[in-house]
Design a protein around this motif. Structure first.
Motif, short mmCIF file in Angstrom:
data_model
loop_
_atom_site.label_atom_id
_atom_site.label_comp_id
_atom_site.label_asym_id
_atom_site.label_seq_id
_atom_site.Cartn_x
_atom_site.Cartn_y
_atom_site.Cartn_z
N LEU A 297 40.10 51.67 41.30
CA LEU A 297 39.58 51.68 39.93
C LEU A 297 38.51 50.62 39.79
O LEU A 297 38.61 49.53 40.36
CB LEU A 297 40.69 51.40 38.92
CG LEU A 297 41.99 52.20 39.02
CD1 LEU A 297 42.97 51.72 37.95
CD2 LEU A 297 41.72 53.68 38.86
N THR B 159 44.48 63.08 41.10
CA THR B 159 44.05 62.89 42.49
C THR B 159 45.23 62.97 43.45
O THR B 159 45.03 63.05 44.66
CB THR B 159 43.37 61.52 42.67
OG1 THR B 159 44.34 60.46 42.50
CG2 THR B 159 42.24 61.33 41.66
N GLU C 164 34.22 60.22 38.95
CA GLU C 164 35.14 60.33 40.07
C GLU C 164 34.36 60.57 41.35
O GLU C 164 33.56 61.50 41.43
CB GLU C 164 36.12 61.47 39.84
CG GLU C 164 37.10 61.68 41.00
CD GLU C 164 38.02 62.88 40.80
OE1 GLU C 164 38.75 63.24 41.74
OE2 GLU C 164 37.99 63.46 39.69
N VAL D 158 47.11 51.60 44.47
CA VAL D 158 45.96 51.68 43.57
C VAL D 158 45.39 50.28 43.43
O VAL D 158 46.10 49.36 43.00
CB VAL D 158 46.35 52.23 42.19
CG1 VAL D 158 45.13 52.29 41.28
CG2 VAL D 158 46.99 53.61 42.31
N VAL E 258 43.60 55.09 45.75
CA VAL E 258 42.70 55.10 44.60
C VAL E 258 42.18 53.69 44.37
O VAL E 258 42.93 52.71 44.48
CB VAL E 258 43.42 55.58 43.32
CG1 VAL E 258 42.48 55.54 42.11
CG2 VAL E 258 44.00 56.98 43.50
N VAL F 262 47.56 53.55 34.50
CA VAL F 262 47.52 54.45 35.65
C VAL F 262 48.87 54.47 36.36
O VAL F 262 49.38 55.54 36.75
CB VAL F 262 46.40 54.02 36.62
CG1 VAL F 262 46.52 54.74 37.96
CG2 VAL F 262 45.03 54.30 35.99
N ALA G 257 43.37 59.88 37.36
CA ALA G 257 44.01 59.26 38.54
C ALA G 257 45.22 60.07 38.98
O ALA G 257 45.44 60.30 40.18
CB ALA G 257 44.40 57.82 38.22
#
Length: 281
Positions: A162, A91, A276, A97, A160, A111, A88
């Protein structure tokens, strides 16, 4: 007196009213939209935005959450959390997130430790789990929601997303991600905890799981990379019981009787896949 936990500003800005899709403002301990819909924050700091019931056996129970807290607290999945946080961080995500199916917030907190300029939104259908998640990190906010429904999150808000051992709603992943945003999916590989089948029913992993995963996401995402993480660990009897109780078998107490016979340590396999994906235009 300790003040009740609340929602970070970035999370309030990202959330949308599930009844009218308007933006929220935080008014004391309540989220309010211009249409006067209001949702109160629990004392732990999470907010329940559900306006409809969910099928029985969907949300993690208090017993399942307690088992997960104990198992994760023993450090058995720390390697997975560290790998997820490392990917993470790579990125460059510095915005929001979103953890879809965040549970207790264990992975999202890891993260956020690696992304000091990011905030985190934990979505899960279990209010019991989100009581823990809401306190897992200072930059984390939590909202109860059914992931199969359109999410109460603004479009193109997240850098992002998850998804760790949780339901996958590909259309919503894409909608909430910014263009070029990253989706990180963790799933078990074949052989994960397979040794525990000797003491309790555990789910076998489809050998074509990754192929099916790629196909399910292909309309909205392209695969960037995939890593496997495998290890052998020795679980003490309580760890064995918690590993079984925290998973889907925990919804079926009648299947847990065999755990009473676990009296010694067990060597088991840990096997994970971290994929990913990048949002396509």
């Amino acid at each position: 007196m300790t003040r009740p936990a609340t929602l970070p500003g970035a999370v309030v800005a990202a959330l949308r009213c599930p009844l009218c899709a308007s933006a929220f403002a935080l008014d004391g301990r309540s989220l309010r939209c211009p249409s006067r819909h209001s949702f109160d924050l629990a004392k732990q700091g999470y907010v329940n935005l559900l306006h409809a019931g969910i099928p029985a056996g969907t949300a993690d129970t208090a017993e399942m959450v307690a088992a997960r807290v104990a198992f994760l607290g023993a450090g058995h999945y720390d390697g997975l959390r560290d790998l997820l946080a490392q990917v993470a961080a790579g990125t460059g995500g510095d915005g929001l997130v979103v953890d879809a199916g965040a549970g207790t917030g264990y992975y999202l907190a890891g993260v956020l430790d690696r992304l000091p300029d990011a905030a985190g939104l934990a979505l899960d259908v279990s209010a019991v789990a989100l009581r823990r998640a809401a306190k897992a990190h200072a930059r984390l906010g939590a909202a109860v929601w059914n992931l199969w429904e359109p999410w109460p999150v603004a479009a193109e808000t997240a850098s992002v997303v998850l998804n760790v051992f949780a339901p996958r709603n590909a259309a919503e992943f894409r909608r909430v991600l910014r263009p070029g945003g990253t989706l990180l999916v963790v799933s078990p590989e074949r052989g994960h905890l397979a040794e525990l089948a000797a003491v309790a029913p555990v789910l076998d992993v489809d050998p074509r799981k990754e192929e099916r995963l790629d196909a399910a996401l292909s309309e909205h995402f392209e695969l960037v990379s995939r890593q496997s993480l495998r290890d052998r660990v020795t679980l003490e009897p309580d760890d064995v019981r918690n590993a079984v109780r925290m998973g889907p078998t925990g919804h079926h107490p009648e299947r847990l009787a065999a755990l009473d016979g676990v009296t010694g340590p067990a060597a088991v396999t840990l096997a994970f896949s971290l994929s990913e994906y990048r949002r396509t235009a």
